[in-house]
Design a protein around this motif. Structure first.
Motif, PDB file in Angstrom:
ATOM      1  N   LYS A 131      52.987  24.656  10.598  1.00  0.00           N
ATOM      2  CA  LYS A 131      54.172  24.478   9.753  1.00  0.00           C
ATOM      3  C   LYS A 131      55.425  24.339  10.615  1.00  0.00           C
ATOM      4  CE  LYS A 131      52.490  26.759   5.553  1.00  0.00           C
ATOM      5  NZ  LYS A 131      52.749  27.780   4.517  1.00  0.00           N
ATOM      6  N   THR A 132      56.451  23.725  10.025  1.00  0.00           N
ATOM      7  CA  THR A 132      57.743  23.597  10.705  1.00  0.00           C
ATOM      8  C   THR A 132      58.735  24.559  10.071  1.00  0.00           C
ATOM      9  OG1 THR A 132      58.498  21.853   9.198  1.00  0.00           O
ATOM     10  CG2 THR A 132      57.300  21.176  11.184  1.00  0.00           C
ATOM     11  N   GLY A 133      59.857  24.724  10.744  1.00  0.00           N
ATOM     12  CA  GLY A 133      60.863  25.658  10.252  1.00  0.00           C
ATOM     13  C   GLY A 133      61.336  25.345   8.851  1.00  0.00           C
ATOM     14  N   GLY A 134      61.394  24.053   8.499  1.00  0.00           N
ATOM     15  CA  GLY A 134      61.874  23.662   7.179  1.00  0.00           C
ATOM     16  C   GLY A 134      60.941  24.058   6.050  1.00  0.00           C
ATOM     17  N   GLU A 135      59.718  24.411   6.379  1.00  0.00           N
ATOM     18  CA  GLU A 135      58.736  24.807   5.364  1.00  0.00           C
ATOM     19  C   GLU A 135      58.707  26.325   5.140  1.00  0.00           C
ATOM     20  OE1 GLU A 135      54.855  22.473   5.641  1.00  0.00           O
ATOM     21  OE2 GLU A 135      55.664  22.237   7.668  1.00  0.00           O
ATOM     22  N   LEU A 136      59.537  27.054   5.854  1.00  0.00           N
ATOM     23  CA  LEU A 136      59.459  28.512   5.823  1.00  0.00           C
ATOM     24  C   LEU A 136      60.616  29.131   5.060  1.00  0.00           C
ATOM     25  CD1 LEU A 136      58.632  29.136   9.599  1.00  0.00           C
ATOM     26  CD2 LEU A 136      57.024  28.768   7.714  1.00  0.00           C
ATOM     27  N   SER A 137      60.348  30.241   4.409  1.00  0.00           N
ATOM     28  CA  SER A 137      61.427  31.059   3.838  1.00  0.00           C
ATOM     29  C   SER A 137      62.128  31.787   4.983  1.00  0.00           C
ATOM     30  CB  SER A 137      60.842  32.078   2.856  1.00  0.00           C
ATOM     31  OG  SER A 137      60.088  33.057   3.560  1.00  0.00           O
ATOM     32  N   VAL A 138      63.263  32.402   4.681  1.00  0.00           N
ATOM     33  CA  VAL A 138      63.989  33.149   5.718  1.00  0.00           C
ATOM     34  C   VAL A 138      63.124  34.290   6.247  1.00  0.00           C
ATOM     35  CG1 VAL A 138      66.031  34.537   6.232  1.00  0.00           C
ATOM     36  CG2 VAL A 138      66.236  32.546   4.745  1.00  0.00           C
ATOM     37  N   GLY A 139      62.430  34.955   5.333  1.00  0.00           N
ATOM     38  CA  GLY A 139      61.581  36.064   5.758  1.00  0.00           C
ATOM     39  C   GLY A 139      60.443  35.608   6.651  1.00  0.00           C
ATOM     40  N   GLN A 140      59.834  34.470   6.320  1.00  0.00           N
ATOM     41  CA  GLN A 140      58.753  33.938   7.151  1.00  0.00           C
ATOM     42  C   GLN A 140      59.287  33.488   8.504  1.00  0.00           C
ATOM     43  OE1 GLN A 140      57.456  30.927   4.413  1.00  0.00           O
ATOM     44  NE2 GLN A 140      55.948  32.250   3.418  1.00  0.00           N
ATOM     45  N   ALA A 141      60.460  32.833   8.492  1.00  0.00           N
ATOM     46  CA  ALA A 141      61.063  32.389   9.751  1.00  0.00           C
ATOM     47  C   ALA A 141      61.398  33.588  10.645  1.00  0.00           C
ATOM     48  CB  ALA A 141      62.321  31.573   9.470  1.00  0.00           C
ATOM     49  N   GLN A 142      61.826  34.695  10.039  1.00  0.00           N
ATOM     50  CA  GLN A 142      62.135  35.882  10.833  1.00  0.00           C
ATOM     51  C   GLN A 142      60.872  36.428  11.491  1.00  0.00           C
ATOM     52  OE1 GLN A 142      64.337  37.167  12.565  1.00  0.00           O
ATOM     53  NE2 GLN A 142      65.586  38.528  11.314  1.00  0.00           N
ATOM     54  N   ARG A 143      59.750  36.360  10.777  1.00  0.00           N
ATOM     55  CA  ARG A 143      58.497  36.846  11.360  1.00  0.00           C
ATOM     56  C   ARG A 143      57.979  35.898  12.443  1.00  0.00           C
ATOM     57  NH1 ARG A 143      55.120  37.998   6.178  1.00  0.00           N
ATOM     58  NH2 ARG A 143      56.906  37.095   5.093  1.00  0.00           N
ATOM     59  N   VAL A 144      58.243  34.596  12.295  1.00  0.00           N
ATOM     60  CA  VAL A 144      57.907  33.660  13.368  1.00  0.00           C
ATOM     61  C   VAL A 144      58.757  33.962  14.600  1.00  0.00           C
ATOM     62  CG1 VAL A 144      57.957  31.246  14.113  1.00  0.00           C
ATOM     63  CG2 VAL A 144      57.108  31.835  11.831  1.00  0.00           C
ATOM     64  N   ALA A 145      60.047  34.227  14.378  1.00  0.00           N
ATOM     65  CA  ALA A 145      60.927  34.586  15.495  1.00  0.00           C
ATOM     66  C   ALA A 145      60.428  35.852  16.182  1.00  0.00           C
ATOM     67  CB  ALA A 145      62.361  34.766  14.993  1.00  0.00           C
ATOM     68  N   LEU A 146      59.918  36.781  15.388  1.00  0.00           N
ATOM     69  CA  LEU A 146      59.350  38.001  15.960  1.00  0.00           C
ATOM     70  C   LEU A 146      58.111  37.684  16.794  1.00  0.00           C
ATOM     71  CD1 LEU A 146      59.097  41.067  16.252  1.00  0.00           C
ATOM     72  CD2 LEU A 146      57.949  41.110  14.020  1.00  0.00           C
ATOM     73  N   ALA A 147      57.208  36.852  16.259  1.00  0.00           N
ATOM     74  CA  ALA A 147      56.010  36.463  17.006  1.00  0.00           C
ATOM     75  C   ALA A 147      56.382  35.758  18.307  1.00  0.00           C
ATOM     76  CB  ALA A 147      55.129  35.563  16.141  1.00  0.00           C
ATOM     77  N   ARG A 148      57.420  34.915  18.256  1.00  0.00           N
ATOM     78  CA  ARG A 148      57.890  34.219  19.461  1.00  0.00           C
ATOM     79  C   ARG A 148      58.385  35.211  20.510  1.00  0.00           C
ATOM     80  NH1 ARG A 148      62.594  30.280  18.141  1.00  0.00           N
ATOM     81  NH2 ARG A 148      63.728  32.262  18.024  1.00  0.00           N
ATOM     82  N   THR A 149      59.094  36.234  20.050  1.00  0.00           N
ATOM     83  CA  THR A 149      59.566  37.269  20.968  1.00  0.00           C
ATOM     84  C   THR A 149      58.399  38.068  21.544  1.00  0.00           C
ATOM     85  OG1 THR A 149      61.650  37.466  19.741  1.00  0.00           O
ATOM     86  CG2 THR A 149      61.046  39.307  21.155  1.00  0.00           C
ATOM     87  N   LEU A 150      57.423  38.396  20.700  1.00  0.00           N
ATOM     88  CA  LEU A 150      56.275  39.173  21.150  1.00  0.00           C
ATOM     89  C   LEU A 150      55.392  38.400  22.116  1.00  0.00           C
ATOM     90  CD1 LEU A 150      55.238  40.936  17.812  1.00  0.00           C
ATOM     91  CD2 LEU A 150      56.573  41.889  19.713  1.00  0.00           C
ATOM     92  N   ALA A 151      55.464  37.070  22.079  1.00  0.00           N
ATOM     93  CA  ALA A 151      54.680  36.250  23.001  1.00  0.00           C
ATOM     94  C   ALA A 151      55.069  36.509  24.454  1.00  0.00           C
ATOM     95  CB  ALA A 151      54.848  34.767  22.665  1.00  0.00           C
ATOM     96  N   ASN A 152      56.287  36.995  24.672  1.00  0.00           N
ATOM     97  CA  ASN A 152      56.747  37.319  26.020  1.00  0.00           C
ATOM     98  C   ASN A 152      56.289  38.709  26.475  1.00  0.00           C
ATOM     99  OD1 ASN A 152      58.203  34.929  26.682  1.00  0.00           O
ATOM    100  ND2 ASN A 152      59.866  35.589  25.343  1.00  0.00           N
ATOM    101  N   GLU A 153      55.539  39.399  25.609  1.00  0.00           N
ATOM    102  CA  GLU A 153      55.015  40.734  25.900  1.00  0.00           C
ATOM    103  C   GLU A 153      56.125  41.704  26.315  1.00  0.00           C
ATOM    104  OE1 GLU A 153      52.021  39.896  28.862  1.00  0.00           O
ATOM    105  OE2 GLU A 153      50.541  39.409  27.324  1.00  0.00           O
ATOM    106  N   PRO A 154      57.144  41.860  25.472  1.00  0.00           N
ATOM    107  CA  PRO A 154      58.250  42.759  25.825  1.00  0.00           C
ATOM    108  C   PRO A 154      57.811  44.220  25.806  1.00  0.00           C
ATOM    109  CG  PRO A 154      58.458  42.053  23.547  1.00  0.00           C
ATOM    110  CD  PRO A 154      57.327  41.262  24.134  1.00  0.00           C
ATOM    111  N   GLU A 155      58.511  45.019  26.585  1.00  0.00           N
ATOM    112  CA  GLU A 155      58.297  46.461  26.589  1.00  0.00           C
ATOM    113  C   GLU A 155      59.252  47.147  25.614  1.00  0.00           C
ATOM    114  OE1 GLU A 155      58.794  47.678  30.636  1.00  0.00           O
ATOM    115  OE2 GLU A 155      57.389  46.169  31.383  1.00  0.00           O
ATOM    116  N   VAL A 156      60.376  46.477  25.366  1.00  0.00           N
ATOM    117  CA  VAL A 156      61.411  46.998  24.469  1.00  0.00           C
ATOM    118  C   VAL A 156      61.783  45.890  23.494  1.00  0.00           C
ATOM    119  CG1 VAL A 156      63.756  47.958  24.304  1.00  0.00           C
ATOM    120  CG2 VAL A 156      62.320  48.496  26.286  1.00  0.00           C
ATOM    121  N   LEU A 157      62.030  46.270  22.241  1.00  0.00           N
ATOM    122  CA  LEU A 157      62.457  45.307  21.235  1.00  0.00           C
ATOM    123  C   LEU A 157      63.780  45.774  20.648  1.00  0.00           C
ATOM    124  CD1 LEU A 157      61.553  42.692  19.846  1.00  0.00           C
ATOM    125  CD2 LEU A 157      60.390  44.087  18.132  1.00  0.00           C
TER     126      LEU A 157
END
Length: 263
Positions: free
Chosen positions: A155-181
């Motif tokens: 899916k693309t960003g235009g197909e997502l609700s704000v809540g879904q886009a926020q969770r995609v942004a979270l998954a993108r951040t987690l892909a970097n394997e952060p120690e702190v969020l």
């Protein structure tokens, strides 16, 4: 024993043990005498001193304009703190490569901003910068971690609700394997169900990965639901550090009024 600048400063220093039966928790982030003044000379932060334990959720609450987001952004150098004021695992963050620091200390903002391309493209972006190609399976795992199913992959960003886009942004951040969020009002634009989804993910990340999470929120009830410890920030100063179920014991007059109106 390792010492840090300002170790003799005890005022407003976090000394709350999140588990009364446990040993003193290991410090993940240490802040000493962190101050900031606006270009017009107006104090924004005034000598912040706090220890953030490893593997806990710390909530930061307080009135608008109290310096919450400013404090948060200092922790991964979105604004450059003075040298020897913010330490990650005992190391001055000003001595670290800023991109490497931001991979270790990820951040989720109030409104999600996705890159062009698919959800998978967004999630793979950070690792690709390091020369790592995430497999489909790895992307699916990150989607699941952010409470999204495999149908979102293309899916693309235009197909997502704000809540879904926020969770995609979270998954993108987690892909970097952060120690702190770091979370800056991450659910303020979301509906109650999306808000609960994000909160559930935060709790799981702490429980399953031992992640350290620092969350700014205007919602006292939200902080009480998920935080282990709460910092009350008023006029750029930490005036109270309490456990969520002890917020009623706040002694500072402005903190008391804020809590009364927000509860």
């Amino acid at each position: 024993m390792e010492t840090f600048p300002g170790d003799d400063v005890r005022e407003h220093l976090l000394v709350v043990d999140v588990d009364e039966n446990a040993c003193e928790p290991e410090t993940k982030i240490r802040v000493r005498e962190l101050s900031k003044v606006s270009e017009k000379g107006v104090p924004i932060l005034g000598k912040i001193n706090v220890d953030i334990p490893k593997g806990v959720i710390m909530g930061i609450i307080g009135p608008s304009g109290s310096g919450k987001s400013t404090m948060l952004r200092a922790l991964n150098r979105l604004w450059e703190p003075p040298s020897a004021t913010v330490f990650l695992d005992g190391v001055d963050i000003c001595d670290l490569d800023v991109l490497a620091l931001r991979r270790k200390v990820g951040m989720l903002f109030q409104l999600p901003v996705l890159f062009e391309g698919t959800v998978a493209d967004n999630i793979q972006y950070g690792p690709q910068l390091r020369g790592k190609k995430l497999s489909e399976t790895e992307v699916y795992k990150l989607l699941t971690l952010a409470d999204l199913d495999s149908s979102f992959y293309n899916k693309t960003g235009g197909e997502l609700s704000v809540g879904q886009a926020q969770r995609v942004a979270l998954a993108r951040t987690l892909a970097n394997e952060p120690e702190v969020l770091l979370l800056d009002e991450p659910t303020s634009a979301l509906d109650p169900i999306s808000t609960q989804n994000i909160e559930d993910v935060m709790v799981k990340l702490k429980k399953n990965r031992g992640m350290t999470i620092v969350m700014v929120s205007h919602s006292i009830k939200q902080i009480q639901r998920i935080a282990d410890v709460v910092c009350l920030l008023v006029d750029g100063e930490i005036v109270e550090v309490l456990k969520p179920d002890h917020l009623s014991q706040a002694k500072h007059p402005m903190a008391q009024r804020f809590l009364q109106l927000g509860s």
